[in-house]
Design an enzyme around this catalytic site. Sequence first.
Site, PDB file in Angstrom:
ATOM      1  N   ASN A  34     -13.612 -68.477  68.172  1.00 56.19           N
ATOM      2  CA  ASN A  34     -11.990 -68.658  69.850  1.00 56.19           C
ATOM      3  C   ASN A  34     -12.540 -67.917  70.903  1.00 56.19           C
ATOM      4  O   ASN A  34     -11.969 -67.818  72.277  1.00 56.19           O
ATOM      5  CB  ASN A  34     -11.111 -68.224  69.384  1.00 56.19           C
ATOM      6  CG  ASN A  34     -10.996 -67.459  68.713  1.00 56.19           C
ATOM      7  OD1 ASN A  34     -11.774 -66.161  69.235  1.00 56.19           O
ATOM      8  ND2 ASN A  34      -9.626 -66.610  68.355  1.00 56.19           N
ATOM      9  N   TYR A 148      -5.405 -53.027  59.549  1.00 56.64           N
ATOM     10  CA  TYR A 148      -7.163 -53.481  59.468  1.00 56.64           C
ATOM     11  C   TYR A 148      -7.737 -53.724  58.684  1.00 56.64           C
ATOM     12  O   TYR A 148      -8.099 -54.625  57.632  1.00 56.64           O
ATOM     13  CB  TYR A 148      -8.010 -52.566  60.813  1.00 56.64           C
ATOM     14  CG  TYR A 148      -9.066 -53.695  60.690  1.00 56.64           C
ATOM     15  CD1 TYR A 148      -9.708 -54.627  60.940  1.00 56.64           C
ATOM     16  CD2 TYR A 148     -10.410 -52.769  60.262  1.00 56.64           C
ATOM     17  CE1 TYR A 148     -11.147 -55.129  60.395  1.00 56.64           C
ATOM     18  CE2 TYR A 148     -11.111 -52.924  59.844  1.00 56.64           C
ATOM     19  CZ  TYR A 148     -11.458 -53.877  60.393  1.00 56.64           C
ATOM     20  OH  TYR A 148     -13.545 -54.707  59.968  1.00 56.64           O
ATOM     21  N   ASN A 177     -21.710 -48.773  57.796  1.00 55.91           N
ATOM     22  CA  ASN A 177     -21.770 -48.728  59.243  1.00 55.91           C
ATOM     23  C   ASN A 177     -22.963 -49.279  59.964  1.00 55.91           C
ATOM     24  O   ASN A 177     -24.462 -50.011  59.834  1.00 55.91           O
ATOM     25  CB  ASN A 177     -22.894 -47.546  59.839  1.00 55.91           C
ATOM     26  CG  ASN A 177     -23.317 -47.099  61.376  1.00 55.91           C
ATOM     27  OD1 ASN A 177     -22.972 -48.036  61.901  1.00 55.91           O
ATOM     28  ND2 ASN A 177     -24.125 -45.941  61.256  1.00 55.91           N
TER      29      ASN A 177
END
Length: 180
Positions: A34, A148, A177
């Site tokens: 998007n 989240y 990471n």
Amino acid sequence: MAKTFLVTGGAGYIGSHAVKKLLEDGHTVIVFDNFSRGYHEPLELLSKKGTLEIIEGDLRNPDDIAALFKGRQFDGVFHFAALCLVDESMKQPELYFQNNVVGSLNLLEGMREAGTDTLVFSSTCATYGESQYLSMDDQIPTNPTNSYGLSKRMVEQMIEWYGRIHGLKYAVLRYFNVCG
């Protein structure tokens, strides 16, 4: 043998790296994004490396998903489309549940209806929350401490159920990471 892959969120950091690798390996790639946080420029550069189609759309919109799968057959889907800022998720959790969870559910349904049964999902170590262990592996319990991480864990659980019930083959990547 060249295959055709869908990469959601292919205009983002992780997604664009996956697109690059898939193109270098000779595959056809359809990017669906998007562009709310991704960038056109890297994809324009990558389009010179192979067969790349870019479709602007939103996973939260079932009509966009239907149009994406109509007349296309994918060998697999790499799902990188997500919001990923912990601080923002704690101020506006509704954004994360709508984008990450509802968008992923729409994608899973589109895949199921189209007969696409292979998925790689980009998750996060935020599903673990605050670790009780010095050394972590994927066997420790998940206990997200922000919306989240919770949104990503919810999607993992949906994927697990689609695997059990609908035969979805999948891999879940939990990064600690992503740049490393």
